[in-house]
Design an enzyme around this catalytic site. Structure first.
Site, mmCIF file in Angstrom:
data_model
loop_
_atom_site.group_PDB
_atom_site.id
_atom_site.type_symbol
_atom_site.label_atom_id
_atom_site.label_comp_id
_atom_site.label_asym_id
_atom_site.label_seq_id
_atom_site.Cartn_x
_atom_site.Cartn_y
_atom_site.Cartn_z
ATOM 1 N N LEU A 185 0.823 -1.210 0.000
ATOM 2 C CA LEU A 185 0.000 0.000 0.000
ATOM 3 C C LEU A 185 0.858 1.261 0.000
ATOM 4 O O LEU A 185 2.031 1.232 0.369
ATOM 5 C CB LEU A 185 -0.913 0.005 1.224
ATOM 6 C CG LEU A 185 -2.023 -1.059 1.282
ATOM 7 C CD1 LEU A 185 -2.657 -1.064 2.665
ATOM 8 C CD2 LEU A 185 -3.066 -0.797 0.202
ATOM 9 N N SER A 214 1.550 -1.534 -7.417
ATOM 10 C CA SER A 214 1.130 -2.693 -8.230
ATOM 11 C C SER A 214 0.032 -3.489 -7.526
ATOM 12 O O SER A 214 0.255 -4.604 -7.081
ATOM 13 C CB SER A 214 2.328 -3.585 -8.555
ATOM 14 O OG SER A 214 3.128 -3.869 -7.425
#
Length: 288
Positions: free
Chosen positions: A119, A192
């Protein structure tokens, strides 16, 4: 092979096949095709003392062995293999005689991708910098591809919509592959969020060359840190599709390394970098 050593670049040669046997000065750099056998040549320097040159046998270090595939590539034998790749047509893969193994021998390390995912605010960029610094101190060559930095140039045309995020990760993956092929340890620091996109990048490389590092830090801790103020903007509705708020993050199912947050205790960047380096040493990436 004829080895020439002189104080002046001008070289003269005599041979019955050249200019009637007269001295012919070569005052420019050029290729000269001597007739065989070479031993029939009498070479002399165009210097005052006319010091004679000698013919010596080439040593093993004086040449490079070229395989049949390399020779075919150099000779242009593969030029008829025109290919189409995506929207690109009429292209031919040109193989280099120097490959990944040669570059790794030169650098005394193995090229790979360290893909740091997690995150926003989980410490990906911090770990990447600490890791790159630690590798540099060990004499190892590494390069960071940071998610935000890449969007300043290579991926500046992409938004944060799902399809653009997929393209963003694909480009970073292919760029990282080039670094790994060059023998460099590429550290990709990028959120990602989608598992399939990370797996697609893994599939670009040989098995073992993609090292996924999961920064397993809970959302509440990342949001409390909020180093860029992005969570605050997302909660206020000023950023749409923000990972962890109104867009999902899919954690890895089987990553190589997981660096968790233990309660309120967070390992230092140097400690986390040491964990990654220990893995690299164990797997033999820090030697050729």
């Amino acid at each position: 092979m004829v080895v020439l050593k002189a104080l002046r670049p001008a070289i003269c040669f005599t041979s019955s096949s050249y200019d009637g046997g007269r001295l012919a000065p070569e005052d420019k750099v050029r290729f000269v095709k001597f007739p065989l056998p070479a031993l029939s040549l009498s070479l002399r320097l165009s210097s005052g003392n006319n010091a004679k040159l000698i013919l010596v046998q080439a040593t093993e270090e004086s040449f490079m062995r070229i395989t049949n595939d390399d020779a075919a590539s150099i000779s242009g034998e593969y030029l008829h293999q025109i290919a189409t790749n995506g929207k690109t047509t009429n292209i031919v893969w040109h193989k280099s005689p120097i490959g990944k193994f040669n570059r790794q021998e030169l650098l005394q390390q193995k090229g790979c991708i360290i893909w740091i995912t997690g995150l926003s605010g989980s410490g990906k960029s911090t770990l990447a910098c600490a890791l790159c610094h630690a590798l540099h101190a060990r004499g190892k060559l590494a390069y960071i591809l940071d998610g935000d930095n890449v969007r300043h140039g290579l991926n500046r045309d992409l938004s944060f919509k799902a399809e653009d995020r997929a393209e963003n990760i694909q480009r970073i993956g292919k760029c990282s592959k080039l670094f790994a092929d060059a023998g460099i340890i590429c550290v990709a620091s990028v959120i990602s969020p989608y598992r399939k996109d990370r797996d697609a990048c893994r599939a670009l490389l040989p098995e073992g060359n993609f090292i996924e590092v999961f920064m397993n830090v809970p959302l509440q801790i990342c949001e409390a840190r909020d180093p860029k103020g992005l969570y605050k903007l997302a909660r206020a509705g000023k950023i749409k599709g923000f990972t962890g708020i109104d867009d999902p993050y899919e954690p890895p199912l089987s990553c190589e390394l997981e660096l968790p947050q233990k309660g309120n205790i967070c390992a230092s960047p140097c400690e986390m970098a040491d964990n990654v380096i220990s893995y690299l040493e164990e797997k033999g990436y820090l030697q050729a």
